[in-house]
Design a protein around this motif. Sequence first.
Motif, mmCIF file in Angstrom:
data_model
loop_
_atom_site.group_PDB
_atom_site.id
_atom_site.type_symbol
_atom_site.label_atom_id
_atom_site.label_comp_id
_atom_site.label_asym_id
_atom_site.label_seq_id
_atom_site.Cartn_x
_atom_site.Cartn_y
_atom_site.Cartn_z
ATOM 1 N N GLU A 44 21.977 51.575 11.171
ATOM 2 C CA GLU A 44 23.228 50.681 11.573
ATOM 3 C C GLU A 44 23.914 50.722 12.274
ATOM 4 O O GLU A 44 25.596 52.711 11.813
ATOM 5 C CB GLU A 44 24.461 51.099 9.957
ATOM 6 N N TYR B 181 16.435 40.035 9.110
ATOM 7 C CA TYR B 181 17.233 40.128 8.029
ATOM 8 C C TYR B 181 17.058 41.083 7.666
ATOM 9 O O TYR B 181 16.474 42.417 7.768
ATOM 10 C CB TYR B 181 15.639 39.168 6.946
ATOM 11 N N LEU B 182 17.697 41.959 7.002
ATOM 12 C CA LEU B 182 18.229 43.264 5.341
ATOM 13 C C LEU B 182 16.932 42.869 4.893
ATOM 14 O O LEU B 182 16.705 42.384 3.920
ATOM 15 C CB LEU B 182 19.075 43.385 4.745
ATOM 16 N N SER C 206 30.017 45.170 13.075
ATOM 17 C CA SER C 206 28.791 45.577 13.595
ATOM 18 C C SER C 206 28.183 45.366 13.535
ATOM 19 O O SER C 206 27.943 43.375 13.780
ATOM 20 C CB SER C 206 27.598 45.944 11.815
ATOM 21 N N SER D 43 18.476 39.517 2.391
ATOM 22 C CA SER D 43 19.708 38.955 2.890
ATOM 23 C C SER D 43 19.753 38.697 4.500
ATOM 24 O O SER D 43 18.821 39.488 5.174
ATOM 25 C CB SER D 43 21.357 39.674 3.048
ATOM 26 N N ARG D 44 20.175 36.692 4.980
ATOM 27 C CA ARG D 44 19.935 37.136 6.566
ATOM 28 C C ARG D 44 21.484 38.019 7.296
ATOM 29 O O ARG D 44 22.015 37.261 6.563
ATOM 30 C CB ARG D 44 19.795 35.030 6.992
ATOM 31 N N MET D 45 20.929 38.431 8.859
ATOM 32 C CA MET D 45 21.678 39.222 8.811
ATOM 33 C C MET D 45 22.328 38.996 10.302
ATOM 34 O O MET D 45 22.922 39.295 11.066
ATOM 35 C CB MET D 45 21.710 40.759 9.605
ATOM 36 N N LEU E 93 24.962 50.891 4.762
ATOM 37 C CA LEU E 93 24.168 50.302 4.267
ATOM 38 C C LEU E 93 22.889 51.629 3.866
ATOM 39 O O LEU E 93 23.216 52.194 3.912
ATOM 40 C CB LEU E 93 23.115 49.358 5.201
ATOM 41 N N TRP F 201 24.819 45.044 12.687
ATOM 42 C CA TRP F 201 24.597 43.206 11.640
ATOM 43 C C TRP F 201 25.411 42.642 11.104
ATOM 44 O O TRP F 201 24.573 41.870 9.865
ATOM 45 C CB TRP F 201 23.584 44.899 10.461
ATOM 46 N N SER F 202 27.067 42.076 11.935
ATOM 47 C CA SER F 202 26.824 40.953 11.006
ATOM 48 C C SER F 202 26.460 39.920 12.525
ATOM 49 O O SER F 202 25.859 39.778 13.223
ATOM 50 C CB SER F 202 28.425 41.403 12.367
ATOM 51 N N VAL F 203 26.826 38.632 11.256
ATOM 52 C CA VAL F 203 25.960 38.283 11.803
ATOM 53 C C VAL F 203 26.251 37.015 13.135
ATOM 54 O O VAL F 203 26.911 36.918 13.562
ATOM 55 C CB VAL F 203 26.101 36.949 10.949
ATOM 56 N N ALA G 221 14.922 46.246 9.191
ATOM 57 C CA ALA G 221 15.089 45.415 9.905
ATOM 58 C C ALA G 221 14.025 43.847 9.803
ATOM 59 O O ALA G 221 12.837 44.692 10.370
ATOM 60 C CB ALA G 221 15.255 45.694 11.405
#
Length: 473
Positions: free
Chosen positions: A102, A35-36, A390, A24-26, A318, A392-394, A49
């Motif tokens: 994370e 991306y993850l 996070s 997914s795109r993070m 994650l 890792w939020s967009v 990452a």
Amino acid sequence: MDSAPLNPARLPPGTQVGPWRVVSRMGMGTYGAVYLAVSSEPDAPSPVALKLALYPRDARFPREEELLSRVDHPAVPRLWDSGDWKDARGTRYPYLAMELVEGTSLYTWASANPPTSRQVLRLLALLARALEATHAAGGVHRDVKGDNVLVRHSDGRVFLTDFGSGHFLGASTLTPPPFPPGTPTYRSPEAWRHVLLRQGDMSVPYAPGPPDDVFALGMTAYRLVADDYPLSMDATDEASRRWYLEGVLPPTPRARNRRCSEELSELISRMLATTPEARGSARELAVALEGAARRAEPEADEPLFLREVPVTNDARPLPRVQHKRWRPRRVGASLGASLALGAVWLLSRPTSKDSAEVHASVHEESMDGGTAAVGDTALTAPVAPVRAPSAWSVIAVDVPPKPLPGQTRPDATGRCPHRTYTAINGGCWRKLAIEAKDCDASGDYVYRGACYTPVFPPQRPATSSPAARDGGL
């Protein structure tokens, strides 16, 4: 008939990038997407990452790769792999795969989990050690700030991230004078003096060195402890000008927050000295911070801020990272770009006779998107699990200065193909019916206080197999 080429900004799940498969795109920035991803090789670390350039052969990538290859420290991102991803036309986009941690940015973490003075001394000491390793390798980070420091959720360990704005001996110059990439608020007094005292001569760029990183760490620490910056660092602000031109220091951190220990306050003020010599090296600073943490009185164990934090247990971690003896099958020369949020910062002409109109260069305020190495020392006491944004939020960012690859563009009259589209910076955009503050939830961009999403031509139906379309190497 083949389908349209995949866009590096919007790779669908399952896309193969070297040995990595996109999940997914993070995160998203002006120059790269993160991306993850998981490995297609059995012994490789997973997940990772994956940072992918939005523009072909972006020169920022080899710079970051080279600098990361020189720095060896547990609080500096670890590089697993690098190479190029090819789209259906054969266009190459550099990527890097880094160890996934994370976590959340330093400022966000501190807001949710108010640290003590002793904790701040310890985390600053580790960041200073990371800078020591960077400087020993002939490098300079050039964008030290809280948004580029990651705190891991599981144990509160800190990592210095995003070396995309970094520089090292022998590297070519990518940005015009007067300033290199960086964030204006964290620029050192000597950087401002270099520009303001040259009477408008912008032909000679300022060259940041290790003292600039130390100053930026001090500015980061000041905001962490006082919940604000000491001064605006705006060239039109008289107090700021007196600081970096005349050496008149701002209030100490302890003057802003009485819960800050005296020794921590003194060390932060030392980092913010107007002369580089007074700050000392990153190594000297690390030694001082480590000693202060050991000697600190019981008052240093009191939280710097008293806040009520709601406790929840619904955060989803994650997937667990597998640590195995894995080596990348290739390490290319084109690697990682910072997820840069490009913007032009213009300074008005100061009123002082010693100053001149300053046109700052494009700076790269960046958030690394959560890529970091795994440290080996717990820096903070265990904290109650809280739900915090996070890393890792967009990432919500400003509209890029030029169209994204493959984005629909206006015609010769400046009009987009549909009346509901808006032409911005050479690309067509569609305004979303959500507030700008919610753009981080949709992965889109902010423009003049509104949220916009890029418009791309519709893809033609695929007639070939996914394996033929994935652009993998």
